[in-house]
Design an enzyme around this catalytic site. Structure first.
Site, PDB file in Angstrom:
ATOM      1  CG  ASP A  84      29.451  30.139  45.601  1.00 17.48           C
ATOM      2  OD1 ASP A  84      29.363  30.753  44.520  1.00 17.48           O
ATOM      3  OD2 ASP A  84      29.420  30.709  46.710  1.00 17.48           O
ATOM      4  CE  LYS A  96      34.677  33.655  42.424  1.00 20.99           C
ATOM      5  NZ  LYS A  96      33.494  34.008  43.252  1.00 20.99           N
ATOM      6  CD  GLU A 143      29.986  35.779  46.905  1.00 16.83           C
ATOM      7  OE1 GLU A 143      29.152  36.404  47.592  1.00 16.83           O
ATOM      8  OE2 GLU A 143      29.674  34.884  46.104  1.00 16.83           O
ATOM      9  CD  GLU A 191      27.869  37.904  40.164  1.00 19.31           C
ATOM     10  OE1 GLU A 191      28.759  37.287  40.788  1.00 19.31           O
ATOM     11  OE2 GLU A 191      26.733  37.440  39.941  1.00 19.31           O
TER      12      GLU A 191
HETATM   13  O1  KIV Z   1      30.228  30.986  41.525  1.00 17.00           O
HETATM   14  C1  KIV Z   1      30.398  31.545  40.437  1.00 17.00           C
HETATM   15  O2  KIV Z   1      30.068  31.018  39.377  1.00 17.00           O
HETATM   16  C2  KIV Z   1      30.982  32.875  40.437  1.00 17.00           C
HETATM   17  C3  KIV Z   1      30.961  33.615  39.140  1.00 17.00           C
HETATM   18  C4  KIV Z   1      29.660  34.315  39.017  1.00 17.00           C
HETATM   19  C5  KIV Z   1      32.097  34.538  38.998  1.00 17.00           C
HETATM   20  O3  KIV Z   1      31.413  33.346  41.437  1.00 17.00           O
END
Ligand code: KIV
Length: 255
Positions: free
Chosen positions: A45, A112, A114, A181
């Site tokens: 994102d 993915k 968070e 991160e």
């Molecule tokens: O959205 C993204 O680019 C990410 C990276 C920072 C791993 O989640």
């Protein structure tokens, strides 16, 4: 290879050959990166910032993500194609599953999300439906407004313990790997050495995790207006583009 086989082979890279992952948002870049043998292509994102011009990732919608996941998937990458669940599309396990299924229909092979303990039930629900999940701990860009900026994580033993607890909850729920991160290098290394799934670091120092991920515009130097301090550009596409545009303008003007 099926999506599950790709995710399993990523998981098996724990302690082995480091994982080289990059973000990508469009067909030609995905195709070029895949030809080079990148292991994982994340339609992150970060799209919101480095492609769509928003100030942070909180503006990204599911429609934005579906559009770009589909473009990347059309490159038919060998790499595992992972799509980010955008903010507020996974507030409940049911929402999380619905969003993950939409991303898979658009061409993602894994998703993915968070966060740690609070997301474990959502990870369990998505993986139970056969969709591989990657976790994301440390600095969580979707919380940048609450946190008031991008801050380093894991600086104290208490913070390191909290990250470990989050990681263990995600692993128990079935994640295939976890993005770390902006976790301070010593903590990232310590945690990576003891967790059962690969960690993929960004802003955590070099050789502290089982692999690294970079935002592709940081690698290519194509977004010069903000470059994170940890970025290591391998090209200067901004200058290449400016040079080509200036030469084109001169050529048209001289013609
Ligand atoms: O959205 C993204 O680019 C990410 C990276 C920072 C791993 O989640």
């Amino acid at each position: 290879m099926t999506a599950s086989e790709k995710a399993d082979s990523l998981r098996l890279r724990k302690g082995g050959r480091p994982i080289a992952a990059l973000t990508t948002y469009d067909y030609p870049t995905a195709r070029l990166l895949d030809e080079c043998g990148v292991d994982l292509l994340l339609v992150g994102d970060s799209l919101g910032m480095v492609v769509l011009g928003f100030p942070d990732t909180t503006h990204v919608t599911l429609d934005h993500m579906l559009h770009h996941v589909a473009a990347v998937a059309r490159a038919k990458p060998q790499a595992l194609v992972v799509g980010d669940l955008p903010i507020h599309t996974y507030d409940t396990p049911e929402d999380a599953l619905r969003t993950a299924q939409r991303l898979v229909e658009a061409g993602a092979e894994a998703v993915k999300l968070e966060g740690g303990i609070r997301q474990a039930e959502k990870v369990r629900t998505i993986t139970a439906a056969g969709i591989p999940v990657i976790g994301h701990l440390g600095m969580l860009p979707q919380r940048v407004l609450e946190e008031g900026g991008y801050r380093k994580k894991g600086k104290t033993p208490e913070q390191a313990d909290a990250i470990r607890e989050g990681a263990e909850a995600l692993i128990d729920a079935g994640v295939s790997a976890i993005v770390f991160e902006s976790i301070v290098p010593a903590t990232a290394k310590l945690l990576s050495e003891s967790l059962a799934v690969p960690t993929i670091g960004i802003g955590c120092g070099e050789h502290t995790c089982d692999g690294e991920i970079a935002v592709v515009t940081d690698l290519l130097g194509s977004y010069p207006w903000f470059v994170p301090p940890f970025a290591k550009p391998e090209a200067d596409l901004a200058e290449t583009i400016r040079g080509a545009a200036h030469r084109y303008i001169s050529r048209v003007g001289n013609g």
